[in-house]
Scaffold this motif. Structure first.
Motif, short mmCIF file in Angstrom:
data_model
loop_
_atom_site.label_atom_id
_atom_site.label_comp_id
_atom_site.label_asym_id
_atom_site.label_seq_id
_atom_site.Cartn_x
_atom_site.Cartn_y
_atom_site.Cartn_z
N ALA A 154 0.84 -1.20 0.00
CA ALA A 154 0.00 0.00 0.00
C ALA A 154 0.87 1.25 0.00
CB ALA A 154 -0.91 0.00 1.23
N GLY A 155 0.58 2.14 -0.92
CA GLY A 155 1.27 3.41 -0.93
C GLY A 155 2.67 3.31 -1.52
N GLY A 156 3.11 2.12 -1.83
CA GLY A 156 4.49 1.96 -2.26
C GLY A 156 4.70 2.27 -3.73
N GLY A 205 3.37 4.32 -5.95
CA GLY A 205 3.42 5.65 -6.53
C GLY A 205 4.39 6.59 -5.83
N ARG A 206 5.10 6.14 -4.86
CA ARG A 206 5.95 7.06 -4.09
C ARG A 206 6.99 7.69 -4.99
NH1 ARG A 206 8.46 5.22 1.20
NH2 ARG A 206 8.61 7.46 1.48
N PRO A 235 4.49 11.79 -9.49
CA PRO A 235 3.45 12.80 -9.29
C PRO A 235 2.17 12.10 -8.86
CG PRO A 235 4.48 13.02 -11.47
CD PRO A 235 4.97 11.73 -10.86
N PRO A 236 1.41 12.70 -7.96
CA PRO A 236 0.19 12.04 -7.50
C PRO A 236 -0.78 11.85 -8.66
CG PRO A 236 0.32 14.29 -6.64
CD PRO A 236 1.61 14.02 -7.33
N ASP A 251 -5.58 6.72 5.08
CA ASP A 251 -6.15 6.07 3.90
C ASP A 251 -6.69 4.70 4.31
OD1 ASP A 251 -6.68 5.06 1.36
OD2 ASP A 251 -4.58 4.62 0.93
N ALA A 264 -4.46 1.90 3.49
CA ALA A 264 -3.13 1.87 4.12
C ALA A 264 -3.30 2.42 5.54
CB ALA A 264 -2.13 2.71 3.33
N ARG A 267 -7.51 -1.80 -4.63
CA ARG A 267 -7.46 -0.94 -3.44
C ARG A 267 -8.65 -1.24 -2.53
NH1 ARG A 267 -7.64 4.61 -3.30
NH2 ARG A 267 -6.43 4.62 -1.39
#
Lengths: 64, 250
Positions: B6-8, B10-11, B14-15, B107, B110, B135
């Motif tokens: 989770a969250g990994g 796109g780190r 750009p969002p 989130d 996450a 997700r």
């Protein structure tokens, strides 16, 4: 946030514990400060008493 | 789980704005939305009626109307939401009413909450804002992760059984997109549901509308097990527990 919340919150990324640095405290409530993951070192701000524990890429200030 | 952390993924990138729509949307409509969400849902009240807890969590707490019910029956009540605007409403509401609850921004897919910490959870009317499907399933796994082995939770979603969607044809309609599981079986559809502000301005919100059977499919794909499943007022309400031995589940 209350300091006791530290017992049940963690880094959203790797679920490790968080260290607390307090910048502003009022009546036992932490209004401003920083939470830092003890494992990956990612930091999470506490603003207006509400910790922002969104994954960093979901934060408004996410670097482009 | 075979999925990226989770969250990994796109780190550093750009969002992806499409993923984050719900935050901006709910920040924008928070004040008006909150005013229309004054009262607890009867289905949530009846789920909580005979339950007490040490630690209770409300995932997607919005303005905290249900966190308030948790605070009445748990030593610690925690509300989590992605929208800071809604959390401000929740904090103000709790303060006005003398409710002892904590709120944090996080989130659902996450969760920043310690594993096995909650013996009572609710995750109502939130999962339909998450996309894509992985997700949504990840958020169910996150709920399972934070539940303690004896814990119980109520999960709800707006469903295709609602009158509003009676005439929707996910295959023929251009403004909705059918979603299927790995085998190609339809589980629901993606669509946009506007929120109308007092001035008449319409703010679009992403919705994944599950069919009741599709919601069962995704619950079965998660680390939660279904204790009871009912459809009421077009919403699916599911009582879930941590699936025994879920750690070894694919």
């Amino acid at each position: 946030m209350k300091e006791s919340l530290l017992d049940i919150i963690c880094c959203p990324l790797d679920k490790h514990d968080l260290d607390l640095a307090v910048e502003d405290r009022e009546d036992g409530e932490i209004l401003a400060g920083t939470l830092t993951c003890t494992d990956c070192g990612e930091t999470y701000p506490i603003e207006d008493g509400i910790p922002n524990l969104l994954p960093p890429d979901m934060r408004e200030d996410a670097p482009a | 789980m075979g999925d990226e952390t989770a969250g990994g993924a796109g780190r550093g990138d750009p969002p992806a704005l499409t993923d984050h729509d719900p935050i901006a949307t709910y920040d924008r409509i928070a004040t008006h939305f909150s005013k229309t969400r004054e009262y607890a849902w009867p289905e949530v009240e009846s789920f909580l009626a005979d339950r007490t807890a040490v630690r209770a969590i409300d995932v997607g707490c919005g303005n905290g109307r249900h966190t308030e019910l948790l605070a009445d029956r748990a030593e610690t009540a925690l509300g989590v939401d992605a929208s800071r605007g809604l959390l401000r409403e929740a904090c103000t509401r709790a303060e006005d009413r003398g409710i002892d609850a904590s709120f944090l921004q996080g989130d659902a897919a996450a969760l920043p909450v310690t594993t096995g910490t909650a013996d009572l959870g609710i995750y109502v009317a939130t999962i339909h804002h998450l996309r894509p499907r992985r997700r949504r399933i990840r958020s169910l796994n996150e709920l399972a992760r934070v539940l303690d082995p004896g814990g119980v939770a109520l999960v709800s979603t707006w469903s295709a059984a609602h009158d509003r969607f009676a005439d929707v044809d996910p295959v023929a309609d251009a403004d909705v997109r059918a979603v299927t599981d790995e085998e190609g079986t339809p589980i629901g559809f993606d669509t946009t549901v506007d929120w109308t502000l007092p001035g008449g301005e319409r703010v679009p919100r992403f919705y994944h509308v599950y069919t009741p059977a599709g919601f069962r499919t995704d619950l079965a794909a998660s680390d939660l097990s279904i204790e009871s499943f009912e459809v009421s007022s077009g919403n699916c309400y599911v009582t879930v527990r941590l699936e025994p031995g879920s750690a070894s589940k694919e």
